[in-house]
Design an enzyme around this catalytic site. Structure first.
Site, short mmCIF file in Angstrom:
data_model
loop_
_atom_site.label_atom_id
_atom_site.label_comp_id
_atom_site.label_asym_id
_atom_site.label_seq_id
_atom_site.Cartn_x
_atom_site.Cartn_y
_atom_site.Cartn_z
N GLU A 192 0.78 -1.11 0.13
CA GLU A 192 -0.13 0.05 0.05
C GLU A 192 1.07 1.14 0.09
O GLU A 192 0.43 2.31 -0.82
CB GLU A 192 -0.94 -0.16 1.15
CG GLU A 192 -2.01 -1.40 1.55
CD GLU A 192 -2.54 -1.76 0.09
OE1 GLU A 192 -2.81 -0.93 -0.93
OE2 GLU A 192 -2.77 -3.11 -0.08
N TYR A 212 -1.25 -7.92 -11.08
CA TYR A 212 -0.23 -7.78 -10.07
C TYR A 212 1.09 -8.55 -10.66
O TYR A 212 2.29 -8.09 -10.95
CB TYR A 212 -0.69 -8.26 -8.74
CG TYR A 212 -1.70 -7.47 -8.07
CD1 TYR A 212 -1.52 -6.98 -7.11
CD2 TYR A 212 -2.98 -7.74 -8.62
CE1 TYR A 212 -2.33 -6.32 -6.20
CE2 TYR A 212 -4.01 -7.02 -8.22
CZ TYR A 212 -3.79 -6.31 -6.90
OH TYR A 212 -4.75 -5.77 -6.24
#
EC number: 3.4.11.-
Length: 611
Positions: free
Chosen positions: A306, A393
């Site tokens: 994050e 990803y």
């Protein structure tokens, strides 16, 4: 009317929203927000303007400059199942701003309202989750990452609650009649027992990064620009503070790798267990699942991801969800660079190994529709939540790692910093990235088949499985499982959750029930406090018919709403016949109200697909 985005009604010929001034009255009894939005456009506009909405009741529209006058508007009667309903405003000549009043639905797809019995504090709680296309269920907007906005936010909440947002906190104060701009009447807004929390977001963000929460929230400071918030009292806060004690150091590492941190603060909010993701990279206020608190600082792995979004995803944003790999592939690469510095090369390689297994697993998941194994898939008419996967990803990471191997790390680091400084606070598409790559790395298209990586299905032949001693050792131990050999206690003595996760991911799927139970009897994996380990084990056990684990499966599905766990467990149960399938439907019927609407929809689609 050229579309900007296959997931938005936004018209490419028209200006988009540049700023939103929002006033929200949070009605916990009705699970509803009574609201107003003063929207300012990027340029003056006359005539029709389209905004995205989903399940909103729009009450009024009026001019915002000079004496207010009504603006004609219409809301499409039939909502598109993916896009929601277009709000059409007919603006007077040269309109730059206008005011809307509206209310959310109790079923708003971005919001989860928790009653006091559902929270650790015994106080009501609400939080938002707007990615991918759910901001439109909170306020009318151009709900596309191509349209970045700044915003002011007033949250009117009961005085016993606190509120946070992905924005700078300005003040906590008494409500004023001038605050709400028609969101509700003065008596309601200024009623005794209410307080206003005021926030400002001065850097532009895509609408999916709009976020807030309100409830019995406390905090602990971690560093000069880092703080952890949580609902649940001192115990949860103390555990979270220990888990994330190294966050300030991680921010410094990120700056050394990718350039200045542009968001001033990096705070964390640990949400109730129904939060549907591991983490959400909302600027200034990352939202986290409590399952990342494992007691061994391993939760820093999620935080590293994050944090990396602060540069790749938040500063530079994918223009549409078809370009999602630009957010997540870059961020997965950046996360592993941070982990490499903070935790060492072996830990980063282990992370890569888990990702490699995940990417291969996605090839199996999408074997009947390989479109979603592309880095840039065609997604018109497709809900991004339905095809959310590890492909952007991990295939995105592999693509960037391939470029790094081709040109060398020093050159790639220089390219990456140049990329970030060139496009910061902008939203770009894959084609823009490729042009930038070819301009700044001359001849790269002759060395790497860029078209194959972007438009090709599957895993390109020049992708690479990671190499490290621990990765090879774990894969070797997993290969021995088929013949009945379990790892010895000495071999696993130093294993953390990640090592176990990689081991379980590499086990053959066609194993016997007796092998599964033998493994569990020795290492108690079904009882692990690490949900990554527990769920990976239960996913292995379900197809073997080991009904002795049904209770653990049920507890998982009823206690945690993270989709990373719901998807494999519901899928494993639903793919079976008889008792397992019946169990899946019974658990969902009993647990669905606990789930966030996004997770609920995903679980429903899994059960519907498998009958």
């Amino acid at each position: 009317m050229p579309p900007v985005d296959p997931h938005s009604y936004t018209d490419g010929d028209h200006p988009v929203t540049a700023k939103a001034a929002l006033a929200f009255y949070l009605d916990f009894a009705a699970s509803t927000i009574h609201a107003s939005a003063l929207l300012t456009l990027s340029a003056p506009h006359s005539g029709d303007l389209l905004l995205d909405t989903r399940a909103l009741a729009v009450h009024s529209a009026s001019t915002a400059s000079g004496p207010p006058s009504p603006i004609p508007f219409s809301l499409a009667d039939a909502a598109d199942p993916v896009l929601g309903s277009a709000l059409t405003l007919t603006l007077p000549p040269d309109t730059t701003s206008f005011l809307l009043t509206f209310s959310t639905s109790p079923s708003a797809s971005a919001l989860q309202w928790l009653s006091p019995p559902q929270t650790a504090s015994s106080l009501p709680f609400v939080f938002s989750q707007c990615q991918s296309i759910h901001a439109r269920s909170v306020f009318p907007c151009h709900d596309t990452p191509a349209a970045r906005i700044t915003f002011d936010l007033l949250l009117n909440v009961p005085t016993q609650l606190s509120a946070v947002a992905a924005a700078r906190h300005v003040s906590r104060r008494d409500p004023l009649p001038s605050d709400h701009r028609g969101a509700c009447d003065d008596a309601l807004w200024c009623a005794p027992g209410r307080i206003v929390e005021e926030f400002q977001m001065e850097q532009s963000v895509p609408p999916y990064l709009f976020a807030f929460a309100a409830g019995g929230i406390g905090f602990r400071d971690l560093g000069p620009r880092t703080r952890v918030y949580a609902e649940g009292g001192d115990k949860v806060l103390d555990e979270a503070a220990r888990e994330f004690a190294g966050v300030e150091e991680m921010v410094k590492v990120g700056e050394s790798l990718f350039g200045p941190y542009e968001w001033e603060r990096f705070d964390l909010l640990v949400l109730p267990p129904s939060f549907p993701y591991g983490g959400m990279e909302n600027p200034r206020m990352v939202f986290l699942t409590p399952t990342v608190i494992k007691g061994d600082a391993a939760g820093a792995q999620v935080v590293a991801h994050e944090l990396a979004h602060s540069w790749t995803g938040n500063l530079i944003t994918n223009k549409t969800n078809e370009d999602f790999w630009l957010n997540e592939g870059f961020t997965t690469y950046a996360e592993r660079r941070i982990v490499e510095v903070v935790q060492g090369e072996e830990r980063a390689a282990l992370n890569m190994g888990i990702g490699w297994r995940g990417l291969n697993r996605m090839m199996e998941r999408f074997k009947d529709n390989m479109e979603y194994t592309k880095l840039k898939p065609k997604m018109a008419g497709i809900d991004p939540d339905d095809v959310y996967s590890e492909v952007p990803y991990e295939k995105g990471f592999q693509f960037l790692w391939r470029i790094e191997r081709q040109i060398g790390r020093p050159a790639f680091d220089e390219f990456l910093k140049n990329y970030i400084s060139t496009f910061k606070f902008k939203s770009i598409d894959t084609e823009t990235f490729l042009e930038f790559l070819k301009t700044n790395v001359p001849g790269i298209e002759n060395q790497i088949d860029l078209q194959l990586w972007i438009e090709g299905t599957g895993i390109p032949p020049d992708a690479m499985e990671p190499e490290s001693a621990i990765y090879k050792k774990i894969c070797s131990l997993a290969a021995e499982f088929k013949s009945g050999k379990l790892p010895s206690e000495d071999e696993v003595a130093d294993w953390s959750g990640q090592e176990w996760e990689l081991y379980l991911e590499n086990l053959p799927t066609d194993v016997e029930a007796s092998q599964v139970t033998a493994l569990d009897e020795r290492y108690k994996l079904s009882e692990s406090c690490d949900y990554e380990v527990k769920v990976a084990f239960l996913q292995l056990a379900i197809p073997t018919g080991c009904r002795c684990y049904f209770n653990e499966v049920e507890k998982c599905l009823k206690q945690v709403g993270r989709m990373k766990y719901l998807r494999p467990l519901y899928s494993s149960l639903a793919r079976c016949s008889g008792e397992e399938k019946m169990l899946a439907h019974r658990i969902f019927s009993e647990a669905h109200e606990f789930y966030h609407p996004i997770a609920r929809s995903v679980a429903e689609s899994i059960l519907s697909k498998h009958g």
